[in-house]
Design an enzyme around this catalytic site. Structure first.
Site, short mmCIF file in Angstrom:
data_model
loop_
_atom_site.label_atom_id
_atom_site.label_comp_id
_atom_site.label_asym_id
_atom_site.label_seq_id
_atom_site.Cartn_x
_atom_site.Cartn_y
_atom_site.Cartn_z
N LYS A 82 0.87 -1.18 0.00
CA LYS A 82 0.00 0.00 0.00
C LYS A 82 0.91 1.22 0.00
O LYS A 82 1.61 1.50 0.98
CB LYS A 82 -0.94 0.00 1.20
CG LYS A 82 -1.86 1.22 1.23
CD LYS A 82 -2.91 1.10 2.32
CE LYS A 82 -4.04 0.18 1.91
NZ LYS A 82 -5.18 0.27 2.86
N ASP A 175 -15.86 0.35 8.89
CA ASP A 175 -16.10 0.13 7.46
C ASP A 175 -16.16 -1.37 7.17
O ASP A 175 -15.69 -1.82 6.14
CB ASP A 175 -15.01 0.80 6.63
CG ASP A 175 -15.41 0.95 5.16
OD1 ASP A 175 -16.63 0.96 4.88
OD2 ASP A 175 -14.52 1.05 4.30
#
Length: 620
Positions: A82, A175
């Site tokens: 990432k 989330d």
């Protein structure tokens, strides 16, 4: 370390996955390849390489940067990288905070959470080396339809255990959805994006991301209340359990406002084929009012949930450890020194000794400084990780290797900043690990700690219980003080009708010559303002930005009581690219000076807006 086999997928499945992920970023992808991982030739394509990781492809893009699939040159192990752009972070003034939170997240080691192996820093980027999982629970449900209750319960137990682990260590996901629930080759759940994508930044009471109609935000999220807490994760877990048991969403409508109305009203049906236990648990989780919603700990005590529950998923008995002495574990101290950069004698051991003295005296460890509490939290977290591994090794599970928290792949990045590479390979960037962290005093205070809930009534009850019994798990509680009736809020309060409040704000902004962006349907109660501010007195260079950005948001505190919040959102140049004529170093210097010289421009304009609102209310 157990090597992770990658699933085979047909072209149709890959196309489905591509269509499904066009608005998400993930740490996984289906690969057409053999299950054996083959090390890459060290001389292959050195230009497309970060350290000892060969980049294979781009998996997706997130708000901070790209996610790439990579393979370790020596072992052939696949990882996800990432890549976070520092400039993006700098614009939101989050870089120091993100680095601190990442270093904390590196300590998370749970069998059912995607692991953050390593963090590499370059001049322009922060690169996270993340565990790679090749399947997704969403695709598994699509292919198989609704699950038998035993199978769904096994997945659900793993999800809840992982959520409980993070809540206990003051991290909330907010989330949770099927796309963030990955599966390894043994069909064990791996929760992705725990922590980083949901960092609770100061000034952001709520940060929603409704990119898909399939996203099922909690009712309190939709209503835009001043709220961010663990009850949101309970709602999301209830939606996921419903999907696994029923093969469809509990709330479904192609028209987003209609969908949100169904969610806010709690309108859903339970199929007759569900068992009484499953129905009971779903009706306790999918409760509109978060005050009445079941908690994670209550879920773990539910009879339906506890059936065939593996021992390794049970949380430690915190009541036994509440007033017990903290042991000094040299292995944990050594690992913590390397991972977080804490000094052994001056920091870690000293903090443990102070905590034990307070326990012996019957005092709460909350009396320690914030940095000491942070060190103690990290030590206890890593100590629990070690105990978890020992318990797993004693387990008789056939799939024990997939449960064990894996260690990071062999890292070529020494702790002191030097970078090793294969012979003959020239690297364009020099990377260093985040193992050595600057002194805590030089970094922003970590915002990863959360209260057990932000809801006023529950919070008051919790604080009263904590005051009476003491609770070392809540390290950040302030010392008892005299109770005050004064209620403090950041912003200005109003009891007017919300649309009237927004209308008054727009009218005041217009009178003051401000500009604003047209709000989207999802952000009707948010105004993104751009306001010209005279910087000529401070800067001679014409490239200095002179448009200050502000975010104004309306929250509901309680029925008929609202809060208008003002937040500084950075600077922008009124000349567009006109400033490119000046040297880059000068432009950057101007930007740095504007961003740091004073808080008064924001306070000055916020004051003008508040005064204008006051004048309008008196004249009205």
């Amino acid at each position: 370390m157990s090597e992770q086999a990658q699933p085979q997928a047909s072209a149709d499945q890959q196309q489905h996955q591509h269509n499904h992920h066009h608005h998400h970023h993930h740490h996984h992808h289906n690969e057409n390849q053999s299950q054996q991982q083959v090390p890459i030739d060290p001389a292959a394509n050195p230009a497309n390489r970060i350290g000892r990781y060969q980049i294979l492809k781009t998996l997706g893009e997130g708000s901070f940067g790209k996610v790439k699939l990579a393979q370790h040159l020596g072992t052939g192990q696949k990882v996800a990288l990432k890549i976070i752009n520092r400039k993006t972070l700098a614009k939101s003034d989050m870089q120091g905070r993100v680095e601190r939170e990442i270093s904390y997240l590196r300590l998370l080691r749970h069998p059912h959470i995607i692991k953050l192996y390593d963090v590499i820093k370059s001049k322009d980027e922060i690169i996270m080396v993340i565990e790679f999982a090749g399947k997704e629970l969403f695709d598994y449900i699509v292919q198989r339809g609704k699950m038998p209750e035993d199978e769904a319960r096994r997945f659900f137990q793993q999800i809840i255990a992982a959520v409980e682990y993070c809540h206990r260590h003051k991290i909330v996901h907010r989330d949770l959805k099927p796309e963030n629930l990955l599966l390894d080759d043994q069909l064990n759940v791996k929760i992705a994006d725990f922590g980083l994508s949901n960092i609770m930044t100061d000034g952001n009471f709520l940060k929603t991301s409704c990119g898909s109609p399939n996203y099922m935000p909690a009712p309190e999220v939709i209503s835009g209340k001043l709220y961010a807490g663990p009850e949101v994760d309970v709602w999301s877990a209830g939606v996921i359990l419903y999907v696994m048991l029923c093969g469809r969403l509990p709330f479904d409508d192609e028209f987003i406002p209609a969908l949100f109305k169904k969610i806010s009203n709690g309108v859903y049906t339970l199929p007759n084929y569900l068992s009484a236990g499953a129905k009971h648990l779903l009706t306790r989780m999918l409760v509109v009012n978060p005050l009445n919603r079941i908690t994670i700990h209550e879920i773990m005590e539910d009879d339906w949930f506890k059936q065939d529950m593996p021992d390794y998923l049970l949380p430690p008995d915190l009541s036994k450890n509440k007033n017990s002495k903290i042991d000094v574990d040299e292995d944990v101290i050594r690992a913590l020194s390397v991972t977080m950069g804490y000094d052994r004698d001056c920091k870690i051991v000293n903090v443990i000794e102070k905590a034990n003295k307070q326990v012996a005296a019957g005092n709460s460890s909350s009396q320690q400084s914030k940095s000491s509490n942070e060190i103690l939290d990290a030590y206890l977290l890593m100590k629990e990780n070690h105990a978890l591994v020992k318990d797993l090794k004693k387990s008789k599970s056939e799939n024990i290797e997939s449960f064990l928290s894996q260690s990071p792949p062999p890292s070529p990045f020494p702790n002191r900043g030097s970078t090793s590479s294969a012979p003959g390979v020239q690297q364009s960037l020099t990377y260093q690990t985040l193992a050595t962290v600057p002194d805590l005093s030089t970094l922003p205070n970590s915002t990863i700690a959360i209260l057990p809930t932000s809801l006023p009534s529950i919070h008051r009850a919790y604080m009263a219980e904590t005051k009476q019994n003491g609770d070392p798990s809540q390290q950040h509680a302030p010392p008892p003080t005299k109770k005050s009736k004064t209620r403090w809020h950041f912003g200005i309060r109003s009891r007017s009708y919300p649309l009237d409040v927004m209308g008054e704000i727009y009218r005041a902004l217009k009178n003051l010559g401000a500009e604003w962006a047209k709000p989207t349907e999802e952000e009707l109660w948010t105004i993104r303002v751009r306001w010209k501010y005279d910087t000529s007195a401070q800067f001679e260079c014409g490239s200095a930005p002179n448009l200050m950005k502000m975010q104004i948001q309306l929250f509901q505190l309680e029925p008929n009581n609202y809060l208008v919040s003002f937040k500084f959102s950075g600077w922008e140049s009124a000349h567009g690219n006109a400033g490119t004529d000046s040297p880059q170093s000068h432009r950057q210097q101007d930007l740095d000076e504007v961003g740091s010289f004073s808080a008064y421009p924001f306070l000055h304009l916020a004051t003008r807006l508040i005064m204008e609102l006051a004048v309008n209310s008196q004249s009205g």
